[in-house]
Design a protein around this motif. Structure first.
Motif, PDB file in Angstrom:
ATOM      1  N   VAL A  22       0.980  -1.040  -0.049  1.00 29.37           N
ATOM      2  CA  VAL A  22       0.032   0.089  -0.052  1.00 29.37           C
ATOM      3  C   VAL A  22       0.945   1.250  -0.050  1.00 29.37           C
ATOM      4  O   VAL A  22       2.165   1.096   0.340  1.00 29.37           O
ATOM      5  CB  VAL A  22      -0.856   0.068   1.350  1.00 29.37           C
ATOM      6  N   LYS A  23       0.188   2.368  -0.181  1.00 33.88           N
ATOM      7  CA  LYS A  23       0.772   3.666  -0.163  1.00 33.88           C
ATOM      8  C   LYS A  23       1.255   4.062   1.260  1.00 33.88           C
ATOM      9  O   LYS A  23       0.511   3.436   2.241  1.00 33.88           O
ATOM     10  CB  LYS A  23       0.203   4.938  -0.875  1.00 33.88           C
ATOM     11  N   THR A  24       2.427   4.833   1.641  1.00 34.81           N
ATOM     12  CA  THR A  24       2.625   5.020   2.968  1.00 34.81           C
ATOM     13  C   THR A  24       3.113   6.499   3.081  1.00 34.81           C
ATOM     14  O   THR A  24       3.417   7.373   2.303  1.00 34.81           O
ATOM     15  CB  THR A  24       4.031   4.155   3.013  1.00 34.81           C
ATOM     16  N   ALA A  25       2.986   6.920   4.405  1.00 32.27           N
ATOM     17  CA  ALA A  25       3.000   8.378   4.662  1.00 32.27           C
ATOM     18  C   ALA A  25       3.728   8.290   6.231  1.00 32.27           C
ATOM     19  O   ALA A  25       3.247   7.692   6.914  1.00 32.27           O
ATOM     20  CB  ALA A  25       1.994   9.095   4.763  1.00 32.27           C
ATOM     21  N   GLY A  26       4.859   9.237   6.246  1.00 31.40           N
ATOM     22  CA  GLY A  26       5.386   9.257   7.779  1.00 31.40           C
ATOM     23  C   GLY A  26       4.968  10.568   7.997  1.00 31.40           C
ATOM     24  O   GLY A  26       4.677  11.616   7.317  1.00 31.40           O
ATOM     25  N   VAL A  27       5.048  10.843   9.418  1.00 27.57           N
ATOM     26  CA  VAL A  27       4.398  12.041   9.822  1.00 27.57           C
ATOM     27  C   VAL A  27       5.962  12.734  10.491  1.00 27.57           C
ATOM     28  O   VAL A  27       6.699  12.371  11.393  1.00 27.57           O
ATOM     29  CB  VAL A  27       3.492  11.960  11.007  1.00 27.57           C
ATOM     30  N   ALA A  28       5.865  14.082  10.093  1.00 22.87           N
ATOM     31  CA  ALA A  28       7.033  14.997  10.434  1.00 22.87           C
ATOM     32  C   ALA A  28       6.963  15.247  11.813  1.00 22.87           C
ATOM     33  O   ALA A  28       8.326  15.500  12.411  1.00 22.87           O
ATOM     34  CB  ALA A  28       7.227  16.206   9.697  1.00 22.87           C
ATOM     35  N   TRP A  29       6.117  15.141  12.753  1.00 21.43           N
ATOM     36  CA  TRP A  29       6.088  15.249  14.168  1.00 21.43           C
ATOM     37  C   TRP A  29       6.397  13.996  14.932  1.00 21.43           C
ATOM     38  O   TRP A  29       6.458  14.147  16.208  1.00 21.43           O
ATOM     39  CB  TRP A  29       4.567  15.906  14.502  1.00 21.43           C
ATOM     40  N   SER A  30       6.988  13.026  14.364  1.00 22.09           N
ATOM     41  CA  SER A  30       7.715  11.986  14.774  1.00 22.09           C
ATOM     42  C   SER A  30       8.815  12.120  15.695  1.00 22.09           C
ATOM     43  O   SER A  30       9.566  13.199  15.312  1.00 22.09           O
ATOM     44  CB  SER A  30       8.221  10.980  13.805  1.00 22.09           C
ATOM     45  N   ILE A  31       8.660  11.686  16.976  1.00 22.91           N
ATOM     46  CA  ILE A  31       9.917  11.961  17.799  1.00 22.91           C
ATOM     47  C   ILE A  31      11.053  11.586  17.328  1.00 22.91           C
ATOM     48  O   ILE A  31      12.514  11.941  17.784  1.00 22.91           O
ATOM     49  CB  ILE A  31       9.586  11.518  19.196  1.00 22.91           C
ATOM     50  N   GLN A  32      11.250  10.458  16.271  1.00 20.92           N
ATOM     51  CA  GLN A  32      12.452   9.897  15.853  1.00 20.92           C
ATOM     52  C   GLN A  32      12.971  11.356  14.716  1.00 20.92           C
ATOM     53  O   GLN A  32      14.066  10.873  14.333  1.00 20.92           O
ATOM     54  CB  GLN A  32      12.269   8.866  15.076  1.00 20.92           C
ATOM     55  N   GLY A  33      12.142  11.982  14.204  1.00 21.13           N
ATOM     56  CA  GLY A  33      12.609  13.088  13.283  1.00 21.13           C
ATOM     57  C   GLY A  33      12.159  12.822  11.769  1.00 21.13           C
ATOM     58  O   GLY A  33      12.275  11.559  11.496  1.00 21.13           O
ATOM     59  N   GLU A  34      12.070  13.650  11.128  1.00 23.16           N
ATOM     60  CA  GLU A  34      11.747  13.628   9.625  1.00 23.16           C
ATOM     61  C   GLU A  34      12.741  12.935   9.029  1.00 23.16           C
ATOM     62  O   GLU A  34      12.380  12.017   7.998  1.00 23.16           O
ATOM     63  CB  GLU A  34      11.335  15.105   9.356  1.00 23.16           C
ATOM     64  N   ASP A  35      14.080  13.329   9.132  1.00 29.13           N
ATOM     65  CA  ASP A  35      15.065  12.683   8.432  1.00 29.13           C
ATOM     66  C   ASP A  35      15.195  11.371   8.542  1.00 29.13           C
ATOM     67  O   ASP A  35      15.566  10.657   7.695  1.00 29.13           O
ATOM     68  CB  ASP A  35      16.205  13.475   8.811  1.00 29.13           C
ATOM     69  N   PHE A  36      14.872  11.040   9.855  1.00 26.04           N
ATOM     70  CA  PHE A  36      14.889   9.374   9.930  1.00 26.04           C
ATOM     71  C   PHE A  36      13.807   8.666   9.243  1.00 26.04           C
ATOM     72  O   PHE A  36      14.305   7.608   8.723  1.00 26.04           O
ATOM     73  CB  PHE A  36      14.623   9.343  11.568  1.00 26.04           C
ATOM     74  N   LEU A  37      12.765   9.290   9.141  1.00 26.02           N
ATOM     75  CA  LEU A  37      11.652   8.592   8.407  1.00 26.02           C
ATOM     76  C   LEU A  37      12.036   8.712   6.752  1.00 26.02           C
ATOM     77  O   LEU A  37      11.550   7.601   6.130  1.00 26.02           O
ATOM     78  CB  LEU A  37      10.302   9.197   8.748  1.00 26.02           C
ATOM     79  N   ARG A  38      12.535   9.658   6.449  1.00 23.06           N
ATOM     80  CA  ARG A  38      12.954   9.601   5.185  1.00 23.06           C
ATOM     81  C   ARG A  38      13.981   8.347   4.530  1.00 23.06           C
ATOM     82  O   ARG A  38      13.767   8.438   3.478  1.00 23.06           O
ATOM     83  CB  ARG A  38      13.372  11.122   4.775  1.00 23.06           C
TER      84      ARG A  38
END
Length: 212
Positions: free
Chosen positions: A175-191
């Motif tokens: 499926v399609k996916t989306a990460g949230v920039a307010w993650s405590i892990q940080g946006e760069d981590f999710l990217r």
């Protein structure tokens, strides 16, 4: 066209980060005095409790999970906070006919406690929690179960979350996916995990759904 959105819960719809960190600090300081810091506990956000305690205390998993849940439940309402725009955005999406469900690694009763606090029960068709599957995220089982319950195509579905488990589970399920920039892990981590989208604010979903 996106017709269904599957949401992780902790750190995505409700800010439980402080609650989770303080709970881990409580149980770990009791067992390993002075050995863990709040920063250390950030990496425990995302995996299931069983996975985490299998790494930390492999011979005391059940006992540690029980201690965690007891303290977490007792302090839940005082330590969680809401993210800006979550409820109003979900309401708009539902009004537009977008189908909404939760896919989490938490137990159903704990998810329900958070939803009750938010006043968001009416917005979701169903919850999939730890007790509903054999394999938790990043395994695709929870996402595939949600798709089955919704009775829609993978191409019409998106998994949204604050950790790599959510993105990987979505990708593994197709499926399609989306990460949230307010993650405590940080946006760069999710990217690093190449989600299809990064949400800077919950309202970004309104645009994504409209343009899909």
């Amino acid at each position: 066209m996106i017709k269904a959105l599957l949401f992780d819960f902790d750190g995505t719809l409700l800010n439980t980060n402080e609650l989770i960190i303080q709970t881990f600090m409580h149980v770990l300081n009791e067992r390993f005095p002075g050995q863990y810091s709040p920063q250390d506990c950030i990496k425990f956000i995302g995996p299931s409790l069983i996975e985490t305690f299998e790494q930390i205390t492999p011979n005391e998993v059940d006992e540690m999970v029980e201690k965690y849940r007891e303290w977490n439940q007792a302090h839940h309402d005082e330590l969680v906070t809401e993210y800006d725009g979550v409820i109003t955005t979900l309401e708009q999406l539902k009004e537009q006919g977008i189908r909404l469900a939760i896919v989490s690694t938490k137990r159903r009763d704990t998810i329900q406690k958070g939803l009750n606090l938010m006043g968001a029960n009416h917005l979701f068709e169903f919850l999939i929690g730890l007790d509903d599957v054999k394999n938790v995220k990043p395994h695709p089982e929870p996402v595939l179960l949600a798709i089955e319950k919704l009775g829609i195509n993978k191409e019409e579905t998106m998994m949204i979350g604050d950790n790599y488990h959510d993105i990987e589970a979505g990708k593994n399920a197709g499926v399609k996916t989306a990460g949230v920039a307010w993650s405590i892990q940080g946006e760069d981590f999710l990217r690093q995990y190449n989600p299809d989208y990064i949400l800077q604010h919950m309202t970004d979903l309104l645009t994504i759904v409209k343009e899909s």
